[in-house]
Design a protein around this motif. Structure first.
Motif, PDB file in Angstrom:
ATOM      1  N   ASN A 110       3.314  -3.365   9.516  1.00  0.00           N
ATOM      2  CA  ASN A 110       2.849  -2.020   9.177  1.00  0.00           C
ATOM      3  C   ASN A 110       3.511  -1.502   7.917  1.00  0.00           C
ATOM      4  O   ASN A 110       3.510  -0.328   7.651  1.00  0.00           O
ATOM      5  CB  ASN A 110       3.076  -1.046  10.335  1.00  0.00           C
ATOM      6  CG  ASN A 110       4.560  -0.863  10.646  1.00  0.00           C
ATOM      7  OD1 ASN A 110       5.397  -1.595  10.130  1.00  0.00           O
ATOM      8  ND2 ASN A 110       4.862   0.076  11.518  1.00  0.00           N
ATOM      9  N   GLU A 154       4.597  -9.637   5.793  1.00  0.00           N
ATOM     10  CA  GLU A 154       3.195  -9.661   6.165  1.00  0.00           C
ATOM     11  C   GLU A 154       2.849 -10.996   6.817  1.00  0.00           C
ATOM     12  O   GLU A 154       3.504 -12.015   6.578  1.00  0.00           O
ATOM     13  CB  GLU A 154       2.332  -9.459   4.908  1.00  0.00           C
ATOM     14  CG  GLU A 154       0.897  -9.080   5.184  1.00  0.00           C
ATOM     15  CD  GLU A 154       0.758  -7.615   5.566  1.00  0.00           C
ATOM     16  OE1 GLU A 154       1.778  -6.955   5.795  1.00  0.00           O
ATOM     17  OE2 GLU A 154      -0.370  -7.138   5.661  1.00  0.00           O
ATOM     18  N   VAL A 206       0.842  -1.185   0.000  1.00  0.00           N
ATOM     19  CA  VAL A 206       0.000   0.000   0.000  1.00  0.00           C
ATOM     20  C   VAL A 206       0.881   1.241   0.000  1.00  0.00           C
ATOM     21  O   VAL A 206       1.934   1.266   0.642  1.00  0.00           O
ATOM     22  CB  VAL A 206      -0.906   0.011   1.264  1.00  0.00           C
ATOM     23  CG1 VAL A 206      -1.618   1.334   1.426  1.00  0.00           C
ATOM     24  CG2 VAL A 206      -1.922  -1.123   1.208  1.00  0.00           C
ATOM     25  N   CYS A 255     -11.065  -6.347   6.528  1.00  0.00           N
ATOM     26  CA  CYS A 255      -9.800  -6.451   5.807  1.00  0.00           C
ATOM     27  C   CYS A 255     -10.067  -6.060   4.356  1.00  0.00           C
ATOM     28  O   CYS A 255     -11.208  -5.830   3.958  1.00  0.00           O
ATOM     29  CB  CYS A 255      -9.217  -7.860   5.893  1.00  0.00           C
ATOM     30  SG  CYS A 255     -10.138  -9.092   4.935  1.00  0.00           S
ATOM     31  N   TYR A 313      -3.629   0.762  -3.444  1.00  0.00           N
ATOM     32  CA  TYR A 313      -3.352  -0.643  -3.185  1.00  0.00           C
ATOM     33  C   TYR A 313      -2.672  -1.208  -4.429  1.00  0.00           C
ATOM     34  O   TYR A 313      -3.283  -1.292  -5.493  1.00  0.00           O
ATOM     35  CB  TYR A 313      -4.649  -1.408  -2.882  1.00  0.00           C
ATOM     36  CG  TYR A 313      -5.331  -0.979  -1.600  1.00  0.00           C
ATOM     37  CD1 TYR A 313      -5.067  -1.643  -0.405  1.00  0.00           C
ATOM     38  CD2 TYR A 313      -6.233   0.075  -1.576  1.00  0.00           C
ATOM     39  CE1 TYR A 313      -5.688  -1.267   0.782  1.00  0.00           C
ATOM     40  CE2 TYR A 313      -6.862   0.460  -0.406  1.00  0.00           C
ATOM     41  CZ  TYR A 313      -6.590  -0.210   0.767  1.00  0.00           C
ATOM     42  OH  TYR A 313      -7.203   0.163   1.939  1.00  0.00           O
ATOM     43  N   TRP A 322      -4.628  -7.448   0.707  1.00  0.00           N
ATOM     44  CA  TRP A 322      -3.932  -6.173   0.635  1.00  0.00           C
ATOM     45  C   TRP A 322      -3.741  -5.608   2.039  1.00  0.00           C
ATOM     46  O   TRP A 322      -2.738  -4.998   2.347  1.00  0.00           O
ATOM     47  CB  TRP A 322      -4.748  -5.185  -0.181  1.00  0.00           C
ATOM     48  CG  TRP A 322      -4.345  -5.033  -1.608  1.00  0.00           C
ATOM     49  CD1 TRP A 322      -3.071  -4.915  -2.098  1.00  0.00           C
ATOM     50  CD2 TRP A 322      -5.215  -4.965  -2.744  1.00  0.00           C
ATOM     51  NE1 TRP A 322      -3.102  -4.770  -3.467  1.00  0.00           N
ATOM     52  CE2 TRP A 322      -4.400  -4.797  -3.884  1.00  0.00           C
ATOM     53  CE3 TRP A 322      -6.603  -5.006  -2.906  1.00  0.00           C
ATOM     54  CZ2 TRP A 322      -4.940  -4.671  -5.173  1.00  0.00           C
ATOM     55  CZ3 TRP A 322      -7.134  -4.892  -4.177  1.00  0.00           C
ATOM     56  CH2 TRP A 322      -6.302  -4.727  -5.293  1.00  0.00           C
ATOM     57  N   GLN A 323      -4.741  -5.813   2.873  1.00  0.00           N
ATOM     58  CA  GLN A 323      -4.708  -5.274   4.234  1.00  0.00           C
ATOM     59  C   GLN A 323      -5.281  -6.319   5.173  1.00  0.00           C
ATOM     60  O   GLN A 323      -6.367  -6.847   4.931  1.00  0.00           O
ATOM     61  CB  GLN A 323      -5.521  -3.979   4.308  1.00  0.00           C
ATOM     62  CG  GLN A 323      -5.366  -3.217   5.606  1.00  0.00           C
ATOM     63  CD  GLN A 323      -6.059  -1.868   5.538  1.00  0.00           C
ATOM     64  OE1 GLN A 323      -7.148  -1.741   5.004  1.00  0.00           O
ATOM     65  NE2 GLN A 323      -5.419  -0.846   6.076  1.00  0.00           N
TER      66      GLN A 323
END
Length: 445
Positions: free
Chosen positions: A444, A242, A100, A343, A197, A253-254
């Motif tokens: 993060n 991640e 991101v 998410c 993204y 992506w998150q």
């Protein structure tokens, strides 16, 4: 998990929202207020959408593509553009493997719409004809592409802040008191983020740009090998730090998390389709793109609905604005509102689709003190009730139960992050530490 059940958001018209927030309760408005509270409350998903917001659609269409352009600019050009438009970033932009790119600004309630005119400009709406902007060259950017970046950022951000205040006022009336609205106003500011993204192609662009910086002579030879690597990792997370997903999890992506403010207001996302270079001599940074529809027709925002004990894929009307509840609203309303566990997932098997959105986080003042002694902690974030007798359930239920257990492991419970008498600043620090700190389960980057 693109096969997840789709949640179509409850919609409220902008004009109706304004009427509800400015009017004393009347019998003809009770149904809409009840529907708002039902969708934002303990039995609902914790989010809704607002449609037909004046000018928001035009600004969104002009602003969102700038997220990708900023993300793929060279570091010096990007640094200069961000500085000129009072923007910063809260992700490490030097990391070429980031999922991101986020560009942030503090937005002050006291600014009002007059702040949009603080710099000479052609006006927020004067460059909103996108017909000639479908195909762009990132490397050949002109500074005037970003002329209205700060103005548009503030215009859309302040509009979304107004929506949050109106919704807080409506919820306060339904709950009793004015805790939510006053908490927002006393904070004096909200944070806006323009977010890109990355597609897998975008990640490759950034990696190759880094390689060329070190040795441009190896570029042509590296292209074939890089494209081969790309095909192998198309469905893998490009951020090696991640949290790794189990087989029941999609490529994200998150990662799963709660927002810890009061409300989060975000645009319906925009999807851009990138064109990969076709020959080794093509410049990676000249990646072209055009806007496209969502590959599956939904937003790729996923939520966990605790009452249904399942993951739902959120679908919103094109160009609407989405409001979701944060943990502070859950606490301040004493459980009358429910925070949304969510998410963002990637489209499966599509390595050249990226996602753009604009988000405003509305939160209490840092000094706001939370009192939770008069409401049992188990009332908050009753996130996931494990399915009983999983061995007797069908395969779909077993998969859902496995995903539920995984989410529970990844998301630190509110009871572990919030103590009675904590300030919002302390709660924010503890939450960030448990998600992203040394012992945190998420990255993060």
């Amino acid at each position: 998990m693109e096969g997840a059940e789709v949640l179509e958001l409850y919609e409220i018209q902008y004009s109706d929202l304004m009427l509800l927030s400015s009017s004393s309760s009347s019998s003809c408005l009770h149904h809409q207020v009840n529907m708002i509270m039902e969708n934002l409350g303990p039995v609902g998903p914790g989010l809704l959408s607002i449609t037909n917001v004046p000018d928001a659609s035009l600004i969104r269409r002009r602003l969102l593509p700038l997220a990708r352009k900023l993300a793929l600019l060279g570091p010096e050009d990007r640094k200069r553009i961000l500085r000129e438009h009072s923007l910063g970033s809260d992700v490490p932009l030097k990391n070429p493997d980031r999922n991101v790119s986020s560009f942030a600004m503090q937005l002050k309630y006291a600014q009002g719409l007059e702040s949009i005119e603080t710099k000479p400009s052609h006006g927020v709406g004067s460059h909103l004809n996108l017909e000639n902007e479908k195909i762009c060259r990132i490397s050949d950017f002109e500074d005037d592409e970003f002329d209205d970046l700060e103005n548009m950022f503030k215009a859309l951000g302040l509009c979304m802040m107004e929506l949050g205040l109106c919704l807080a006022r409506i919820c306060d009336r339904a709950i009793g008191g004015n805790e939510l609205e006053q908490s927002l106003l006393k904070s004096c500011a909200a944070k806006g983020r323009l977010i890109h993204y990355h597609s897998i192609v975008d990640s490759l662009v950034l990696r190759e740009a880094g390689r060329r910086k070190g040795s441009s002579k190896r570029h042509a030879n590296n292209y074939a090998r890089s494209e081969q690597r790309l095909s192998k990792v198309a469905n893998l997370d490009t951020n090696v730090n991640e949290v790794r997903s189990y087989d029941t999890q999609p490529n994200l992506w998150q990662q799963w998390h709660y927002d810890y403010g009061i409300f989060t207001v975000l645009t319906d996302p925009m999807f851009l389709l990138s064109s990969q270079p076709t020959t080794a001599s093509d410049e990676f940074s000249i990646s072209r793109y055009q806007e496209c529809a969502s590959p599956s027709g939904h937003s790729y925002l996923q939520i966990f609905h605790p009452n249904k004990n399942k993951v739902l894929m959120v679908k919103s009307s094109p160009e609407s604005l989405i409001v979701q509840v944060g943990e502070s609203a859950d606490v301040l309303s004493k459980g009358k509102l429910r925070s949304t566990l969510h998410c963002v997932c990637r489209p499966a098997r599509l390595d050249n689709i990226c996602r753009e959105t604009f988000v405003v986080f509305l939160q209490p003042a840092w000094s706001k003190t939370f009192s939770i002694s008069d409401c049992p902690m188990e009332h908050y974030n009753a996130v996931c009730q494990p399915l009983e007798q999983a061995e007797e359930s069908n395969v779909a239920d077993q998969d859902q139960n496995a995903l539920t257990q995984e989410i529970q492991k990844m998301v630190p419970p509110l009871s572990a992050r919030l103590k009675d008498g904590m300030t919002f600043a302390e709660f924010s620090r503890e939450t960030t530490k448990q998600y992203y700190g040394g012992s945190g389960l998420q990255s993060n980057k």
